[in-house]
Write a protein that holds these residues in place. Structure first.
Motif, PDB file in Angstrom:
ATOM      1  N   CYS A  31      -9.073  -2.411   3.825  1.00  0.00           N
ATOM      2  CA  CYS A  31      -9.199  -3.866   3.925  1.00  0.00           C
ATOM      3  C   CYS A  31     -10.264  -4.304   2.935  1.00  0.00           C
ATOM      4  N   GLY A  32     -10.140  -5.518   2.438  1.00  0.00           N
ATOM      5  CA  GLY A  32     -11.109  -6.064   1.497  1.00  0.00           C
ATOM      6  C   GLY A  32     -10.404  -6.713   0.321  1.00  0.00           C
ATOM      7  N   GLN A  33     -11.044  -6.627  -0.850  1.00  0.00           N
ATOM      8  CA  GLN A  33     -10.430  -7.174  -2.054  1.00  0.00           C
ATOM      9  C   GLN A  33      -9.814  -6.087  -2.921  1.00  0.00           C
ATOM     10  N   SER A  34     -10.112  -4.847  -2.608  1.00  0.00           N
ATOM     11  CA  SER A  34      -9.483  -3.708  -3.290  1.00  0.00           C
ATOM     12  C   SER A  34      -9.729  -2.469  -2.445  1.00  0.00           C
ATOM     13  N   GLY A  35      -8.976  -1.436  -2.730  1.00  0.00           N
ATOM     14  CA  GLY A  35      -9.158  -0.201  -1.996  1.00  0.00           C
ATOM     15  C   GLY A  35      -8.145   0.846  -2.395  1.00  0.00           C
ATOM     16  N   SER A  36      -8.237   1.971  -1.743  1.00  0.00           N
ATOM     17  CA  SER A  36      -7.269   3.045  -1.960  1.00  0.00           C
ATOM     18  C   SER A  36      -7.271   3.931  -0.725  1.00  0.00           C
ATOM     19  N   GLY A  37      -6.202   4.660  -0.578  1.00  0.00           N
ATOM     20  CA  GLY A  37      -6.087   5.563   0.548  1.00  0.00           C
ATOM     21  C   GLY A  37      -4.952   6.534   0.312  1.00  0.00           C
ATOM     22  N   SER A  38      -4.877   7.530   1.148  1.00  0.00           N
ATOM     23  CA  SER A  38      -3.835   8.543   1.025  1.00  0.00           C
ATOM     24  C   SER A  38      -2.796   8.361   2.110  1.00  0.00           C
ATOM     25  N   VAL A  39      -1.551   8.583   1.742  1.00  0.00           N
ATOM     26  CA  VAL A  39      -0.426   8.492   2.659  1.00  0.00           C
ATOM     27  C   VAL A  39       0.189   9.878   2.766  1.00  0.00           C
TER      28      VAL A  39
END
Length: 147
Positions: free
Chosen positions: A110-118
């Protein structure tokens, strides 16, 4: 007679060129939009998703691949960001949407940008599905994502 050969060569060259372009695009080798999150030479695929205040928007299904059969770590990194020069704030979820029994939605931030793994098991064909939701300071949100 040489004009006929020249015309045939031209048609064959055009057909081969078109085939190569279509193959490259189907593999996700086309250029990503300049605004895509993490847009770089390493980006395999990119897309966009939108959402409304506290409501998940339509599912974006712009990236479809088959994971490698061996040596695969089982995860796919998804990077995203809201539209530039806006005060939008989003929550983004992604999953691998297999034809039967799609995976559960996983938060990528959440926020204005980010990354994560699926999670993405080895040797499986899937669409990356992404959805976004706007948060209190903005009624609508648009995010660009890339893998």
């Amino acid at each position: 007679m040489s004009e006929v050969k020249s015309t045939k060569r031209g048609r064959i060259a055009a057909a081969v060129g078109t085939s190569l372009v279509v193959s490259a695009l189907s593999l996700g080798l086309g250029a990503a939009p300049a605004s895509a999150a993490g847009a770089s030479a390493k980006s395999v695929c990119s897309g966009s998703a939108s959402g409304a205040l506290l409501k998940w928007g339509p599912v974006s299904k712009q990236c479809s691949y088959t994971s490698p059969a061996s040596g695969w770590k089982g995860k796919l990194k998804v990077s995203w960001k809201v539209q530039e020069s806006t005060n939008q704030y989003a929550c983004v979820q992604a999953r691998m949407g297999k034809a039967k029994h799609p995976d559960k939605w996983q938060s990528v931030g959440c926020g204005q940008s980010g990354s994560g793994s699926v999670k993405w098991p080895a040797n499986s064909a899937s669409n990356l599905e992404v959805r976004a939701q706007a948060r209190p300071n903005s009624p609508l949100v648009n995010v660009d994502y890339s893998i």
